[in-house]
Design a protein around this motif. Structure first.
Motif, PDB file in Angstrom:
ATOM      1  N   PHE A 277     -29.864  -7.079  -8.919  1.00  0.00           N
ATOM      2  CA  PHE A 277     -28.689  -6.217  -9.015  1.00  0.00           C
ATOM      3  C   PHE A 277     -28.985  -5.129 -10.039  1.00  0.00           C
ATOM      4  O   PHE A 277     -29.979  -5.208 -10.788  1.00  0.00           O
ATOM      5  N   THR A 278     -28.137  -4.107 -10.058  1.00  0.00           N
ATOM      6  CA  THR A 278     -28.229  -3.083 -11.095  1.00  0.00           C
ATOM      7  C   THR A 278     -26.950  -3.085 -11.915  1.00  0.00           C
ATOM      8  O   THR A 278     -25.896  -3.518 -11.444  1.00  0.00           O
ATOM      9  N   THR A 279     -27.052  -2.591 -13.126  1.00  0.00           N
ATOM     10  CA  THR A 279     -25.950  -2.684 -14.081  1.00  0.00           C
ATOM     11  C   THR A 279     -25.372  -1.309 -14.405  1.00  0.00           C
ATOM     12  O   THR A 279     -26.021  -0.275 -14.220  1.00  0.00           O
ATOM     13  N   GLY A 280     -24.158  -1.322 -14.932  1.00  0.00           N
ATOM     14  CA  GLY A 280     -23.481  -0.097 -15.342  1.00  0.00           C
ATOM     15  C   GLY A 280     -24.000   0.435 -16.669  1.00  0.00           C
ATOM     16  O   GLY A 280     -24.872  -0.153 -17.319  1.00  0.00           O
ATOM     17  N   ASN A 281     -23.434   1.555 -17.080  1.00  0.00           N
ATOM     18  CA  ASN A 281     -23.862   2.230 -18.302  1.00  0.00           C
ATOM     19  C   ASN A 281     -23.342   1.519 -19.541  1.00  0.00           C
ATOM     20  O   ASN A 281     -22.565   0.564 -19.462  1.00  0.00           O
ATOM     21  N   ALA A 282     -23.793   1.999 -20.697  1.00  0.00           N
ATOM     22  CA  ALA A 282     -23.350   1.459 -21.980  1.00  0.00           C
ATOM     23  C   ALA A 282     -22.028   2.108 -22.390  1.00  0.00           C
ATOM     24  O   ALA A 282     -21.717   3.238 -22.001  1.00  0.00           O
ATOM     25  N   TYR A 283     -21.257   1.372 -23.196  1.00  0.00           N
ATOM     26  CA  TYR A 283     -19.974   1.871 -23.727  1.00  0.00           C
ATOM     27  C   TYR A 283     -19.938   1.663 -25.225  1.00  0.00           C
ATOM     28  O   TYR A 283     -20.483   0.683 -25.730  1.00  0.00           O
ATOM     29  N   ASP A 292     -32.097   1.275 -27.111  1.00  0.00           N
ATOM     30  CA  ASP A 292     -32.076   1.537 -25.670  1.00  0.00           C
ATOM     31  C   ASP A 292     -30.944   0.824 -24.944  1.00  0.00           C
ATOM     32  O   ASP A 292     -30.635   1.142 -23.800  1.00  0.00           O
ATOM     33  N   ASN A 293     -30.316  -0.196 -25.575  1.00  0.00           N
ATOM     34  CA  ASN A 293     -29.133  -0.869 -25.021  1.00  0.00           C
ATOM     35  C   ASN A 293     -29.409  -1.624 -23.718  1.00  0.00           C
ATOM     36  O   ASN A 293     -28.818  -1.353 -22.668  1.00  0.00           O
ATOM     37  N   LEU A 294     -30.298  -2.607 -23.782  1.00  0.00           N
ATOM     38  CA  LEU A 294     -30.498  -3.494 -22.622  1.00  0.00           C
ATOM     39  C   LEU A 294     -29.279  -4.391 -22.456  1.00  0.00           C
ATOM     40  O   LEU A 294     -28.617  -4.749 -23.421  1.00  0.00           O
ATOM     41  N   PHE A 295     -28.947  -4.762 -21.176  1.00  0.00           N
ATOM     42  CA  PHE A 295     -29.607  -4.376 -19.943  1.00  0.00           C
ATOM     43  C   PHE A 295     -28.781  -3.316 -19.226  1.00  0.00           C
ATOM     44  O   PHE A 295     -28.642  -3.355 -18.002  1.00  0.00           O
ATOM     45  N   THR A 296     -28.207  -2.363 -19.978  1.00  0.00           N
ATOM     46  CA  THR A 296     -27.397  -1.327 -19.348  1.00  0.00           C
ATOM     47  C   THR A 296     -28.277  -0.434 -18.488  1.00  0.00           C
ATOM     48  O   THR A 296     -29.472  -0.251 -18.753  1.00  0.00           O
ATOM     49  N   ALA A 297     -27.668   0.153 -17.415  1.00  0.00           N
ATOM     50  CA  ALA A 297     -28.344   1.100 -16.517  1.00  0.00           C
ATOM     51  C   ALA A 297     -29.722   0.582 -16.107  1.00  0.00           C
ATOM     52  O   ALA A 297     -30.722   1.290 -16.194  1.00  0.00           O
ATOM     53  N   TYR A 323     -24.842   7.435 -16.245  1.00  0.00           N
ATOM     54  CA  TYR A 323     -25.882   7.673 -15.243  1.00  0.00           C
ATOM     55  C   TYR A 323     -26.447   6.358 -14.704  1.00  0.00           C
ATOM     56  O   TYR A 323     -27.656   6.206 -14.545  1.00  0.00           O
ATOM     57  N   ASP A 324     -25.593   5.407 -14.412  1.00  0.00           N
ATOM     58  CA  ASP A 324     -26.073   4.118 -13.928  1.00  0.00           C
ATOM     59  C   ASP A 324     -26.341   4.172 -12.429  1.00  0.00           C
ATOM     60  O   ASP A 324     -26.263   5.219 -11.789  1.00  0.00           O
ATOM     61  N   CYS A 325     -26.641   3.007 -11.864  1.00  0.00           N
ATOM     62  CA  CYS A 325     -26.914   2.844 -10.431  1.00  0.00           C
ATOM     63  C   CYS A 325     -25.903   1.841  -9.876  1.00  0.00           C
ATOM     64  O   CYS A 325     -26.158   0.631  -9.880  1.00  0.00           O
TER      65      CYS A 325
END
Length: 616
Positions: A277-283, A292-297, A323-325
């Protein structure tokens, strides 16, 4: 389609009046009498790995989320004669302005299961549209819904229909009657946790992810036992202190509300025993500490039965632009650079398709870390991963699209993808947070080797809001940015693009620029399905045409279109009953910034022997 030995499942007769408050009726409103609903088995891990055929039993058609069907009764030669076989309304469900019509129907052995934006689930006779039962969600009045009230599909298995409700409740319904078998809470909406994705049924588990980063959610994926709903495993997509990846977050409480939510149905490779799966952006989008804020984006791969981490690949480091996927990861085999590769790919909001080896998470087409503009205030990453090949969307903002001055009275700054912003001025970039490619799922055709991508040319202007993220309490807006948009006269254009996955280059595309109905949104917003008949079907942008279209999958030539009574945000799908191929789509309307907005509750189903002529 083969389901193995487990397909020796029984069929159960459905009583007409069920405790799901259903009144069976057909398109003319007449009752049908006793109906038989075949029960779906507890599908084996390999059962849904092959492309869809007679049935469409899982959200993307198969576990690879390819949205490809082996059916080929409808071809490039005869698709022009396609007409509607039946058209029904779903009892007015989801027609209020807040709801979105984004769900993909499922079909198993002649019965269709579909969901509206209101979370209401319907079982239909797939040959004529007779409503067999209805589950009414009756969602609470929620104040933490980010981006429209949406339910993007269902899961099916072990004699049950599974729904991820917007209020973060997982529900298992009896496939026979629509009555509730079990429920499980996957979070509290009051704390920002919601769900829009279609669940995944896999090997006795129901797997779901949460949304809600906009309200302070910490993302995770959870697997429940399909039999009784007890929690089997949970993987947090933002690591706690001491866990792998925690060093990519500052030494404060930012990880607790870091985002990395999971919007889309995972894909699975049963042979590799990996879930993707892919994850959303950081907040928030502004003022986070360095890292780098894993595991965002990111792409993330897990063991589907235990939730154990396998690998990740981060698409955007320290994302401040959203800019997530957010769409489905797609699995396919493809010869790249003279070698046959097992690929996982996804188009993203940045405007690029990212192709990785699904065993290891390493790029199979070149992705180079390149320097990007910097902001000390935003602690931006020095580099970002830039794929080789073509972008399928605009990547620089246009000054002509914006007013002379921003809301703060100052001139806009203009830049391109990855241009940072701060508290001093509104900075316009493209793509904006709307993409690029958003949640709308791509499809992949193994005959052409093309990935079909829906996109929009959004451009947003951002201005940072300082945020003390380590003092935040859940359930409050947590975006941390001011947004400004193009003028109301500016048309947001879009495109439907065929990408060659051997080269990551554009093969053909349709660019949508015209609008009607006084709207300014011509973006591609439905997703697609592609077939062995050489076709790709998708919903045309509502701003230019309410309807569904068929293109030649190899050349992009438009071969057919049909006018519907409302716009289409849902991807079409296809199935077969007694040897006849059907194409189905949910026309639920589309909420836009423009007016008027025409909402709908329609299912349209098309065949070569259909009798309902085109409405326009």
């Amino acid at each position: 389609m083969k389901y193995g030995a487990q397909l020796v499942a029984a069929a159960v007769s459905l009583a007409l009046v069920s405790t799901a408050s259903a009144t069976p009726s057909g398109p003319s409103g007449s009752a049908r009498g006793i109906v038989t609903i075949p029960l779906a088995p507890a599908f084996a891990p390999s059962a849904l790995a092959d492309p869809a055929g007679t049935d469409w039993p899982t959200n993307g058609g198969d576990y690879g989320q390819t949205r490809y069907s082996t059916l080929k009764e409808i071809t490039t030669q005869n698709v022009g004669t396609l007409k509607a076989k039946w058209h029904i309304h779903l009892n007015g469900s989801g027609t209020q302005s807040r709801y979105k019509g984004e769900g993909t129907p499922l079909v198993y052995q002649g019965i269709m299961y579909t969901v509206t934006g209101a979370g209401d689930v319907f079982a239909l006779d797939a040959t004529n549209g007779t409503i067999l039962w209805q589950y009414s969600a009756e969602l609470p009045a929620m104040s933490t819904v980010c981006c429209g009230w949406a339910h993007r599909g269902l899961a099916l298995g072990d004699g049950k229909v599974f729904l991820a409700r917007l209020d973060a409740t997982v529900v298992a319904l009896s496939q026979q009657t629509g009555t509730v078998v079990w429920t499980a809470s996957n979070g509290r909406w009051q704390d920002g946790y919601t769900m829009t994705m279609a669940p995944l049924y896999y090997n006795g588990l129901v797997i779901v992810g949460v949304s809600g980063g906009e309200y302070g959610a910490r993302g995770f994926v959870t697997a429940y036992d399909a039999r009784d709903g007890h929690l089997v495993w949970r993987f947090y997509t933002v690591p706690a202190p001491g866990e792998f990846g925690a060093g990519t977050w500052p030494l404060n409480k930012e990880w607790q509300t870091g985002g990395a939510t999971v919007w889309s149905t995972p894909s699975v490779d049963p042979k590799l025993n990996l879930l993707y799966f892919t994850t959303g952006n950081a907040y928030p989008w502004s003022s986070r500490g360095p890292g780098d804020n894993l595991f965002t984006a990111s792409f993330v791969a897990l063991n589907p039965m235990t939730g154990a981490y396998a690998w990740h690949y981060q698409v955007v480091h320290h994302d401040i632009w959203d800019y997530d996927c957010p769409s489905n990861t797609v699995l396919f085999m493809k010869a790249i650079g003279g070698k046959l590769r097992k690929v996982i790919a996804e188009p993203c909001k940045t405007g690029w398709v990212y192709e990785l080896d699904r065993r290891t998470g390493t790029p199979v087409t070149e992705i180079e870390e390149k320097p990007v503009p910097q902001s000390v205030f935003q602690n931006t990453s020095a580099t970002q991963p830039i794929p080789a090949g073509d972008s399928f969307t605009d990547q620089c903002a246009q000054s002509s699209a914006f007013p002379r001055t921003a809301a703060d009275g100052s001139p806009f700054r203009f830049g391109c993808v990855f241009m940072p912003f701060d508290t001093r001025a509104f900075t316009a970039v493209a793509p904006g947070a709307g993409g690029g490619s958003n949640w709308n799922p791509a499809s992949y055709n193994p005959q052409t080797g093309h990935l079909y991508v829906c996109s929009r040319n959004s451009q947003y202007a951002y201005k940072a809001i300082p945020t003390l993220s380590d003092t935040y309490s859940g359930g409050r807006s947590f975006v941390g940015v001011q947004l400004s948009f193009p003028t109301t006269k500016h048309i947001t254009t879009g495109a439907f693009t065929a990408m060659n996955m051997a080269t990551n280059r554009i093969v053909w595309r349709h660019v949508y620029t015209r609008t009607a109905y006084h709207q300014t949104d011509a973006s591609c917003g439905s997703g697609s399905v592609t077939t062995a008949g050489g076709l790709v079907f998708m919903g045309l942008p509502e701003g230019m045409y309410h309807g569904v279209v068929a293109y030649n999958a190899a050349t992009g030539a438009r071969l057919w279109r049909f006018h519907t009574d409302a716009g289409i945000e849902s991807p079409p799908m296809t199935y077969s009953v007694e040897g006849k191929q059907y194409v189905a789509v949910f026309a639920g309307g589309k909420a836009t910034r423009s007016i008027p907005v025409l909402k709908g509750d329609s299912i349209y189903v098309f065949t070569l022997d259909g009798t309902i002529a085109n409405g326009g």
